[in-house]
Write a protein that holds these residues in place. Structure first.
Motif, PDB file in Angstrom:
ATOM      1  N   LYS A 114       0.841  -1.205   0.000  1.00  0.00           N
ATOM      2  CA  LYS A 114       0.000   0.000   0.000  1.00  0.00           C
ATOM      3  C   LYS A 114       0.873   1.251   0.000  1.00  0.00           C
ATOM      4  O   LYS A 114       0.588   2.206  -0.737  1.00  0.00           O
ATOM      5  CB  LYS A 114      -0.916  -0.007   1.220  1.00  0.00           C
ATOM      6  CG  LYS A 114      -1.864   1.149   1.263  1.00  0.00           C
ATOM      7  CD  LYS A 114      -2.763   1.074   2.473  1.00  0.00           C
ATOM      8  CE  LYS A 114      -3.659   2.301   2.513  1.00  0.00           C
ATOM      9  NZ  LYS A 114      -4.465   2.358   3.721  1.00  0.00           N
ATOM     10  N   GLU A 115       1.932   1.273   0.790  1.00  0.00           N
ATOM     11  CA  GLU A 115       2.823   2.431   0.818  1.00  0.00           C
ATOM     12  C   GLU A 115       3.514   2.619  -0.529  1.00  0.00           C
ATOM     13  O   GLU A 115       3.685   3.741  -0.998  1.00  0.00           O
ATOM     14  CB  GLU A 115       3.865   2.263   1.929  1.00  0.00           C
ATOM     15  CG  GLU A 115       3.304   2.389   3.319  1.00  0.00           C
ATOM     16  CD  GLU A 115       4.317   2.030   4.396  1.00  0.00           C
ATOM     17  OE1 GLU A 115       5.453   1.621   4.053  1.00  0.00           O
ATOM     18  OE2 GLU A 115       3.967   2.143   5.579  1.00  0.00           O
ATOM     19  N   LYS A 116       3.893   1.518  -1.159  1.00  0.00           N
ATOM     20  CA  LYS A 116       4.537   1.588  -2.467  1.00  0.00           C
ATOM     21  C   LYS A 116       3.575   2.148  -3.517  1.00  0.00           C
ATOM     22  O   LYS A 116       3.944   2.988  -4.328  1.00  0.00           O
ATOM     23  CB  LYS A 116       5.020   0.197  -2.867  1.00  0.00           C
ATOM     24  CG  LYS A 116       5.813   0.155  -4.126  1.00  0.00           C
ATOM     25  CD  LYS A 116       6.308  -1.257  -4.390  1.00  0.00           C
ATOM     26  CE  LYS A 116       7.043  -1.331  -5.701  1.00  0.00           C
ATOM     27  NZ  LYS A 116       7.481  -2.703  -5.994  1.00  0.00           N
ATOM     28  N   ARG A 117       2.320   1.676  -3.471  1.00  0.00           N
ATOM     29  CA  ARG A 117       1.307   2.149  -4.409  1.00  0.00           C
ATOM     30  C   ARG A 117       1.013   3.635  -4.161  1.00  0.00           C
ATOM     31  O   ARG A 117       0.878   4.412  -5.117  1.00  0.00           O
ATOM     32  CB  ARG A 117       0.042   1.324  -4.251  1.00  0.00           C
ATOM     33  CG  ARG A 117      -1.012   1.601  -5.282  1.00  0.00           C
ATOM     34  CD  ARG A 117      -2.192   0.723  -5.072  1.00  0.00           C
ATOM     35  NE  ARG A 117      -2.168   0.249  -3.679  1.00  0.00           N
ATOM     36  CZ  ARG A 117      -3.106  -0.431  -3.081  1.00  0.00           C
ATOM     37  NH1 ARG A 117      -4.178  -0.737  -3.713  1.00  0.00           N
ATOM     38  NH2 ARG A 117      -3.002  -0.807  -1.833  1.00  0.00           N
ATOM     39  N   ASP A 118       0.928   4.048  -2.902  1.00  0.00           N
ATOM     40  CA  ASP A 118       0.679   5.455  -2.589  1.00  0.00           C
ATOM     41  C   ASP A 118       1.852   6.318  -3.044  1.00  0.00           C
ATOM     42  O   ASP A 118       1.657   7.443  -3.519  1.00  0.00           O
ATOM     43  CB  ASP A 118       0.452   5.634  -1.097  1.00  0.00           C
ATOM     44  CG  ASP A 118      -0.886   5.040  -0.640  1.00  0.00           C
ATOM     45  OD1 ASP A 118      -1.756   4.767  -1.504  1.00  0.00           O
ATOM     46  OD2 ASP A 118      -1.039   4.815   0.594  1.00  0.00           O
ATOM     47  N   ALA A 119       3.078   5.805  -2.900  1.00  0.00           N
ATOM     48  CA  ALA A 119       4.237   6.581  -3.345  1.00  0.00           C
ATOM     49  C   ALA A 119       4.253   6.732  -4.865  1.00  0.00           C
ATOM     50  O   ALA A 119       4.609   7.779  -5.401  1.00  0.00           O
ATOM     51  CB  ALA A 119       5.522   5.895  -2.876  1.00  0.00           C
ATOM     52  N   GLU A 120       3.827   5.673  -5.570  1.00  0.00           N
ATOM     53  CA  GLU A 120       3.765   5.757  -7.018  1.00  0.00           C
ATOM     54  C   GLU A 120       2.695   6.746  -7.471  1.00  0.00           C
ATOM     55  O   GLU A 120       2.877   7.500  -8.426  1.00  0.00           O
ATOM     56  CB  GLU A 120       3.492   4.373  -7.630  1.00  0.00           C
ATOM     57  CG  GLU A 120       4.658   3.435  -7.537  1.00  0.00           C
ATOM     58  CD  GLU A 120       4.332   2.047  -8.004  1.00  0.00           C
ATOM     59  OE1 GLU A 120       3.141   1.775  -8.345  1.00  0.00           O
ATOM     60  OE2 GLU A 120       5.226   1.185  -8.016  1.00  0.00           O
ATOM     61  N   LYS A 121       1.564   6.748  -6.772  1.00  0.00           N
ATOM     62  CA  LYS A 121       0.496   7.703  -7.114  1.00  0.00           C
ATOM     63  C   LYS A 121       0.944   9.128  -6.818  1.00  0.00           C
ATOM     64  O   LYS A 121       0.640  10.053  -7.554  1.00  0.00           O
ATOM     65  CB  LYS A 121      -0.774   7.380  -6.339  1.00  0.00           C
ATOM     66  CG  LYS A 121      -1.499   6.191  -6.864  1.00  0.00           C
ATOM     67  CD  LYS A 121      -2.781   5.949  -6.084  1.00  0.00           C
ATOM     68  CE  LYS A 121      -3.505   4.743  -6.574  1.00  0.00           C
ATOM     69  NZ  LYS A 121      -4.735   4.465  -5.816  1.00  0.00           N
ATOM     70  N   GLY A 134       4.006  10.247  -6.889  1.00  0.00           N
ATOM     71  CA  GLY A 134       5.022  10.629  -7.881  1.00  0.00           C
ATOM     72  C   GLY A 134       4.399  11.004  -9.201  1.00  0.00           C
ATOM     73  O   GLY A 134       4.878  11.875  -9.920  1.00  0.00           O
ATOM     74  N   GLU A 135       3.286  10.349  -9.552  1.00  0.00           N
ATOM     75  CA  GLU A 135       2.602  10.657 -10.815  1.00  0.00           C
ATOM     76  C   GLU A 135       1.843  11.972 -10.730  1.00  0.00           C
ATOM     77  O   GLU A 135       1.688  12.670 -11.726  1.00  0.00           O
ATOM     78  CB  GLU A 135       1.611   9.536 -11.174  1.00  0.00           C
ATOM     79  CG  GLU A 135       2.297   8.240 -11.521  1.00  0.00           C
ATOM     80  CD  GLU A 135       1.274   7.117 -11.729  1.00  0.00           C
ATOM     81  OE1 GLU A 135       0.062   7.388 -11.669  1.00  0.00           O
ATOM     82  OE2 GLU A 135       1.716   5.981 -11.922  1.00  0.00           O
TER      83      GLU A 135
END
Length: 112
Positions: free
Chosen positions: A100-107, A109-110
């Motif tokens: 979840k943290e990885k997905r939130d960081a990717e969002k 960054g976008e």
């Protein structure tokens, strides 16, 4: 009782050999298991088979105090499985939190 029926001794010996083979099969299953939960189940089954072997040994030797050892071993087996299940659930929660943290960081960054 076992002296009156000599075939009971050979029956107990055969049962102990069968249980030893089943423990060996569970050990192989635990080592070759793909997931951590396979290993937990294998440890639980090995503990249960060991308890039954101790009970059969108690009957063959006609010593009732050995059943107390089997009872203590059963409690330890139960506690070990509880601890291992707790480890599995914490590991799964940590993995989900990390994803979840990885997905939130990717969002995040976008969005920039």
């Amino acid at each position: 009782m076992i002296e009156a029926f000599p075939f009971l001794y050979s029956l107990c010996a055969g049962a102990l050999v069968l249980i030893a083979l089943l423990i060996l099969c569970c050990l192989v299953y635990g080592v070759r298991g793909r997931r951590f939960t396979d290993r937990v189940v294998a440890v639980n089954v090995i503990g249960t088979l060991t308890i039954s072997a101790i009970a059969i040994l108690s009957f063959a030797l006609q010593e009732s105090y050995i059943l107390d050892i089997a009872l203590i071993y059963a409690l330890l087996n139960f506690l070990a499985v509880l601890v291992l299940c707790r480890v599995v659930t914490l590991r799964a929660k940590g993995r989900l939190r990390h994803l979840k943290e990885k997905r939130d960081a990717e969002k995040g960054g976008e969005a920039k």
